[in-house]
Structure formats: structure tokens, C-alpha cells
Motif scaffolding. Structure first.
Motif: not given
Lengths: 268, 535
Positions: A33, A35-36, A38-39, A52-53, A55, B304, B307-308, B389
Motif C-alpha cells: 500500500q 498510502r501517500d 491513493p487513487e 483506493q488504498l 496499491r 491513515d 485519510r486513505v 497490512e
């Protein structure tokens, strides 16, 4: 026509290679992921953007293809085998065998599968790994999805048994397994192959729908079905064309299968 | 030429009529399911609650912005007998939608119906404070007195959910005292509510309320289609927008959606601690360990998640009470920090150790458990994937299993065949009394270890004592002190790992005037009398 077949074969070979070498082609692990991001939109780092996550979508597509394109044909093979067995028995032997087989087929078509699948899922242990869950899902689909195909095979076998060449073969002393192996199976091959190819996309889509029941592929493992489920809201709410790639991959692979199937039919 | 002119005139008139029809103010929004009942005393689902809110007349209404009760059919009230009795002074000259006059006899009739044990009303259950019957007595046509067998906390606010039914009207529960009445119902398709001609409220200029002529409630289960219809202008409101849809609608036109602030709803994870659960004994030992629960909590990156998964429209959760619940929130508490080093230290103190990236307990068992959650809830599924995760970083393997809701309920309430579960709680009522069954160790909703004969731990015994104390006290300060202590114990022990508090995301068409979205239900139309549509 030849060009189409070559293109179809190329698509399938490419899909096969991609699924086999997914770990070398994927820019990142399918579960990692970012995470910084997403999408995220497509970039050099993430050629198909991220989900969305965060990935990597390309990695998930490659691994998703591996899961679906290897397991859906296996499930289709199982389903076709069962359909050929039950439908073939019913069509070849007729009489009470046909009545019993038809009853079985009708029963499988009439059972409310949704509730049965929910019960099956409730009975499964919770600590199964994502890989086990995906195998179980496709196994279930293969074991449950044969009934409609069996009807087609049954009708085909029945017609063959009434044909002149089968009468001739029987008059020449062919019977039982020899008659089936040498005269019926070669003539049913087209119908069986058609049922096999038709089942593949049906099972891929069915797997996606089963996800809503908790029977699909478990996180974080992707499948074409789960990727299609993810794009559902993009289809209705906004157009980000690259997100539709799993859909196009599915269409391309199924079309390639169909194109080769037509060739098989012509040969048959 | 003459025919053409006539055609133009006809077209002009039909367009004018169409404009007038639109301009008469028919507000449209969707219900996610068919209402299970039109009886306001039997409401137990969101759709029926919407009908009750729009059609029911109540004695007191809790203002969704100030969270304070304000007069409606009752102009004044007084509590006596240490919280056992309440006396209401009623508004005069009010009529139901069918013309039947409203009197104190209607309040008495409603309370008798509501408290009838044979009715099994969830609304009525909130008033059951002790053994004995509730007595409602009409003192005069405009005064009524209700006496309870034991003090009822938060008594005044509870009347926000009691729609007063007519004792006289032949229309029974369909006679409305609220701003609208049910005019048409096509099962599975829509419900049309029309303006109550006898509604009593007027605006500051003396104009009769509500401004809207009608409210059309279309039944639509699919949330994506609901959003699509909204973006096309076919409906005016969405009460609860998913974060992903919020972002997409906001991208199209920022004025189409609003973030009404943190809601009182919580999302939480808990471990199965029930002694009768069919899980391995070593796993039960992990789950019953406070250090283990705290370590897992510290290894989850709540920032997270907010935010995500929620696109920033959520805040890390502190505990039972969200910060938006202004009065009851214990402001001494802060969200658990994300700290994997601290999590590993706690685990080491509890006998766990890392072995080639895998966490093992004293007996050498690899730490692995499954989290079940309800299938189809995308936010929850995403949170589970992120927690999976996060916990991998401290060597814990998590299997995420999504189940249909009835299978999930069966596992967490009957068979107890699960290890950890993630669900959300909708906290419509701000008062701690609404959480009694969740926190009393004897409660069915004490979900991590329900229906205990005696409290399994000292801290659960302490919570039992504090919950009883707050429920029997009338002084709000004493209640607050007890509830603060419960929050503190829950924060330390973490039977529930509270994850995030979602914002209340709503969609209100720019055509809707006077909308003041609230974080509390019903977010968009709580002031429905004052809403109007721009032409």
C-alpha cells in the motif's frame, strides 16, 4: 479469418505469459500500500495508477489475471466434465438413466444457490488463507455450474444416438464405452468445447458477485472479478478510462477464446 | 398560421404548468428500503424513522445543531419526584391532518399504547426504567402528567422519538400532527407525503410552515444509482454519502456536497473473549490480555485509516464517545497513538517474541487471527485490508473474512465462532443510557463476552457499578463523572479498539434553501419545515 485467429492466439499467449511472469512484470507487490498515493493517476512509477488504498493497479491486474485466468478455466473444465458425464449418460442410455439424470439436472437448476452458497461459506473455517479461499470459490463454481451445460450435452447425445451412423456402428458391433469413445465423444467435442469457453467468463463474473457474499477472493489477493467490482462506481460516476482496463482485458481474453472456439467448431 | 398560434399557446400553458408543478416545492430524496411500518410507535428501521420524523408530531424536539430540547406540542415541562415524573403543558388549538383536535387524551393514549408490553416497541423500551407500570394522566385538556416506576435519565430528550397518535381519529396512526402526512404509497417504488394543512407552526413573518408542498421518497437500494440520480438532479438530498462518492460529487461541483462534521457513529474492532467460544485456548489467552489488545491498537495507524479510506472525512477515534458529543465526551482522553515500537514492547512484556518476522507467543504459536466483517461495506473492507497490512509490520498475520450480515450476526451473538470482528455502531442517542446493554457485563450487547453471570474481570465489575450509578442519578454532573470514568476504563482496557469517527457527509442540492446540515440524524432534513426549493 486466419489473421483473427493469429491475433486471438497472440492475446492468449500474452495473457498466459503475463500471468506466469507477473512477479517480474509488476512494478510493486500487489498488496503493497502506497498510502501517500491513493487513487493516483497513471505515472511512471504506477503505469495504471493506484487503487483506493494506494496499491499499484498494474500489479493487481497482473496478479488478478493469474488468479482468474488460471482458475476460471480449471473450474470450467470441472463443470464441463460433470456436464459431459451427466448429460452424456442421460443422452446415451435414455430410459430410467435419462430420467434420473434429468431429475438431477432439474434439481441443480432449481436449488436456490444463493442461500446454499451462504450456508457453505458459513460452514467454512475462518482461518483459511486468501489462496485457499480463491481455490475453494472456483471449485464450488465448477461443481455447481454444470447443470445448464448438461442439458445441452444431453440433447446432443440423444440426437447422436438416433443418427444413422450410430445405428450403423451398433449394427457393426460397437457398443458401450467403445461406441462412446469412438463415435459419440468426437461428435460431442464441439458442444463440450463451447460449454467450456462459455463457462470461463461466467465464472469470472460469478466470482466477482460472490465477493458480496464473502465467498470471493479474500484480501489482499486480487482477481479479475474483484477488480471489476472496484470499478463499478467509476462506471456510474466518472470516467477515468484507465480504470476500465480489467474490463477490456476480460473482453479481450474471452473474445480470443471465442475466436479459437470458432475454429474448433469449423474443424468439428 | 392560426393552428400554429394555438399550438404555441398550448405549449406555453403546458410549460407554465410544468414550471408551476416544479415550483410548488416537491422535495425528493431516496429511502434505502421500504418502511417496515407506518405505526410511529413500532419504528425500528431507518425508512420508518424517516416517515415518523416527517409526519409525527412530538412534544419535544431535540435541536440537531444545539443538541438541546426545544418546545413543540408541549410549550413547557417540569420534572419532579427525582426524575420519576414529568408534567407537560400542551399547545392549544392544534388539529391533526384530518381535522381531529389534539388534546391531552391523545398523549395519554399514546403513552398507554407505547408502554403496552404486548406491542414490543423499541421506542417504549427506552422509557422502561424499572419494575412497574408507567402511568399517564390527563390533568386538563392542555396538561398531562406521566409517572414512571423509577427515575428515567435523559427523560425529556426521549420524547423526541414519541410521535403523538390520535385517540379519536378514524385514520388512526395515519392522522399526522407533523408537517406532512402520507398521501400516496406505491410499494417498492415511492411514498408521497403532502403538506399537512393543519400544521401549527408559522415562520417569523407569520407564514404557515412547511414551505414545501410535498416530499417524495423514492425507494432505491443501490447507493451508486442514488448518487447518479442526485448528480442528474432527479433527487435533492442524500443523507449519508460515502467518502468516495463525496469526493467524486465534489469533483463535479463542490457545492453539491457538504461535510457536516464528525458524526457520533463509531467504527470498532474487538476480540472474542467469551469463555464458551470454540477457539483455541492459547488464542483466548491473547485476546483476554490487555497488553495484547493495547499492542494491536497501537500498531493500527488510525490517521491513515481516516485519510486513505475516508479521504480525510474522519478523525481517529478516542473511545466510546466521539468528540462531537459535546456534553458527554471525556476531554481528558486522546486517541491511541500509532507506535509500533511501543506495541512490540508491550508484546514482549506479555511473553511474545519476534521469530524471523513472525510474532510468536510463549508457547511458540505464531500469532495469526481472522477478522470478520460484513460483506459489501467497502469502507470497512478497506479498513480491514489496511489493518492487515499494519499488523504484518509487528509480525501478526491477519485473515480478512467478509460474511453476509446474518451469518456474521449468528457468529457474534450465538455460536461465537469468530476471533475478531469489525463493525460500526450508529449512536443516534447521545445519552450514556443508550449504551447500557453494551457495557453492563450481563448485557447481550456486551459483545466481546456477553451475558456474564458475574463480571469476568475487575474492570468490568467497576464499569457495571459506574453504569448503574449514572443510570440512577438525576444530577447530570454526577452522571457525567461516572460516564467519564467508564470512558477512561474502556480507553485503558480496550475491549473495543475504536478506530475512527466518520464525518457526516451529505449531499444537498443548491436548489434547496435554508438547509443547515447537522452531524446528527436526520442530517439534511432535520429542519424540514423551513426547507424550500428555489424555482
Amino acid at each position: 479469418m486466419k489473421g483473427i485467429r493469429i491475433a486471438a492466439a497472440a492475446v492468449l499467449v500474452m495473457a498466459f505469459l503475463v500471468t506466469v511472469f507477473a512477479q517480474f512484470l509488476a512494478p510493486a507487490g500487489y498488496e503493497h500500500q502506497f498510502r501517500d498515493q491513493p487513487e493516483a493517476r497513471p505515472s511512471l512509477q504506477h503505469p495504471l495508477g493506484t487503487d483506493q488504498l494506494g496499491r499499484d493497479s498494474l500489479a493487481r491486474l497482473l496478479y488478478g489475471m493469474r488468479v482468474s485466468l488460471l482458475l476460471a478455466p480449471l473450474a470450467a473444465a470441472l463443470s464441463t466434465l460433470l456436464a459431459g458425464l451427466v448429460g452424456g449418460l442421460a443422452g446415451c442410455f435414455g430410459g430410467w438413466t435419462e430420467r434420473v439424470c434429468t431429475l438431477l439436472i432439474d434439481l441443480f437448476l432449481a436449488v436456490p444457490w444463493l442461500f446454499l452458497l451462504i450456508t457453505v461459506r458459513a460452514a467454512l473455517p475462518l482461518d483459511i488463507s486468501p489462496a485457499q479461499s480463491v481455490v475453494i470459490t472456483f471449485l464450488l463454481l465448477g461443481m455447481l455450474g454444470w447443470a445448464a451445460s448438461a442439458r445441452v450435452i444431453c440433447a446432443g447425445a440423444r440426437n447422436l444416438m438416433r443418427s444413422e451412423f450410430v445405428w450403423s456402428a451398433r449394427a457393426m458391433g460397437f457398443s458401450g464405452f467403445r461406441l462412446i469413445r469412438l463415435h459419440l465423444l468426437p461428435n460431442l467435442r464441439g458442444a463440450l468445447a463451447a460449454q467450456f469457453w462459455i463457462s470461463i467468463p461466467v465464472f469470472i463474473i460469478a466470482e466477482a458477485n460472490l465477493g458480496a457474499l464473502g465467498l470471493g477472493v479474500a484480501e489482499p489477493l486480487p482477481s479479475l472479478g474483484s477488480l471489476l467490482k472496484e470499478i463499478q462506481e467509476f462506471v456510474t460516476l466518472r470516467s477515468e478510462s484507465w480504470r476500465l482496463l480489467p474490463l477490456f482485458v476480460l473482453i479481450a481474453v474471452v473474445s480470443a477464446f471465442q475466436a479459437l472456439l470458432n475454429r474448433e467448431k469449423v474443424r468439428a | 398560421m392560426k393552428r400554429f398560434a394555438l399550438l404555441c399557446i398550448a405549449l406555453f400553458f403546458s410549460l407554465s404548468l410544468a414550471a408551476a408543478a416544479d415550483g410548488n416545492g416537491e422535495l425528493r430524496f431516496c429511502l434505502r428500503s421500504e418502511p417496515k411500518t407506518f405505526n410511529p410507535l413500532m419504528v425500528n428501521d431507518d425508512a420508518s424513522e424517516t416517515i415518523r420524523y416527517l409526519t409525527g408530531g412530538v412534544l419535544v424536539r431535540v435541536n440537531r445543531l444545539t443538541q438541546k430540547p426545544q418546545p413543540e406540542l408541549a410549550t413547557d415541562w417540569k420534572i419532579s419526584l427525582a426524575g420519576r415524573r414529568i408534567r407537560f403543558k400542551l399547545r392549544e388549538g392544534i388539529r391533526y391532518s384530518d381535522g381531529t383536535p389534539f388534546t391531552s387524551a391523545d398523549v395519554v393514549y399514546t403513552m398507554q399504547q407505547l408502554m403496552d408490553p404486548a406491542l414490543h416497541s423499541a421506542t417504549g423500551d427506552a422509557f422502561r426504567s424499572g419494575e412497574g407500570s408507567v402511568v399517564a394522566q390527563a390533568i386538563s385538556p392542555t396538561a398531562v402528567e406521566i409517572t414512571f416506576p423509577a427515575p428515567v435519565s435523559n427523560l425529556v430528550n426521549l420524547f423526541d422519538t414519541v410521535a403523538i397518535m390520535s385517540a379519536q381519529s378514524p385514520q388512526k396512526e395515519m392522522a399526522a400532527l407533523g408537517p406532512f402526512y402520507v398521501a400516496e404509497h406505491k410499494a417498492g417504488a415511492y411514498i408521497l407525503l403532502k403538506r399537512n394543512p393543519n400544521y401549527w407552526k408559522k415562520d417569523s413573518a407569520g407564514n404557515p410552515l412547511p414551505y414545501l408542498a410535498a416530499v417524495r421518497l423514492d425507494i432505491e437500494q443501490n447507493r451508486d444509482i442514488e448518487a447518479l440520480r442526485y448528480s442528474r438532479g432527479e433527487i435533492h438530498l442524500i443523507n449519508d454519502v460515502s467518502p468516495a462518492t463525496f469526493e467524486k460529487l465534489s469533483h463535479e461541483n463542490p457545492v453539491m456536497v457538504r461535510d457536516a462534521g464528525a458524526s457520533t457513529d463509531t467504527e470498532q474492532l474487538w476480540f472474542n473473549q467469551s469463555p464458551s467460544a470454540p477457539i483455541p485456548e492459547y488464542k483466548r489467552t491473547w485476546f483476554q490480555s490487555t497488553q495484547f489488545r493495547r499492542a494491536v491498537s497501537e500498531a493500527i495507524n488510525r490517521e491513515d485509516l481516516a485519510r486513505v479510506v475516508f479521504h480525510g472525512h474522519a478523525v481517529p477515534s478516542t473511545g466510546i464517545v466521539p468528540v462531537t458529543n459535546k456534553f458527554w465526551f471525556n476531554s481528558d482522553l486522546k486517541p491511541h497513538p500509532y507506535d509500533t515500537a511501543s506495541a512490540l514492547r508491550r508484546l514482549q512484556q506479555d511473553g511474545f517474541h519476534l521469530d524471523q518476522g513472525t510474532l510468536r507467543d510463549r508457547g511458540g504459536n505464531a500469532v495469526e487471527f481472522s477478522i470478520i466483517t460484513n460483506a459489501g461495506n467497502r469502507s470497512r473492507e478497506s479498513m480491514a485490508a489496511m489493518i492487515q497490512e499494519d499488523l504484518k509490520k509487528i509480525g501478526i498475520k491477519v485473515n480478512v473474512v467478509t460474511l453476509d450480515f446474518s451469518s456474521l450476526l449468528e457468529r457474534i451473538t450465538q455460536s461465537y465462532k469468530y476471533e475478531a470482528c469489525m463493525l460500526g455502531t450508529v449512536n443516534g442517542d447521545l445519552d450514556p443510557n443508550s449504551q447500557m446493554t453494551a457495557w453492563l457485563s450481563t448485557g447481550e450487547d456486551h459483545i466481546w463476552n456477553p451475558k456474564q453471570k458475574t463480571p469476568a474481570t475487575a474492570w468490568e465489575a467497576e464499569i457495571d457499578k459506574l453504569m448503574h450509578a449514572q443510570a440512577s442519578a438525576v444530577d447530570q454532573r454526577k452522571r457525567k463523572a461516572a460516564w467519564d470514568q467508564v470512558q477512561k476504563i474502556a480507553w485503558e482496557q480496550e475491549p473495543f479498539l475504536y478506530l475512527v469517527n466518520k464525518d457526516s457527509l451529505v449531499a444537498i442540492s443548491p436548489l434547496v434553501k435554508n438547509a443547515e446540515p447537522s452531524a446528527f440524524r436526520p442530517q439534511t432534513y432535520w429542519n424540514v419545515e423551513e426547507l424550500s426549493l428555489a424555482h
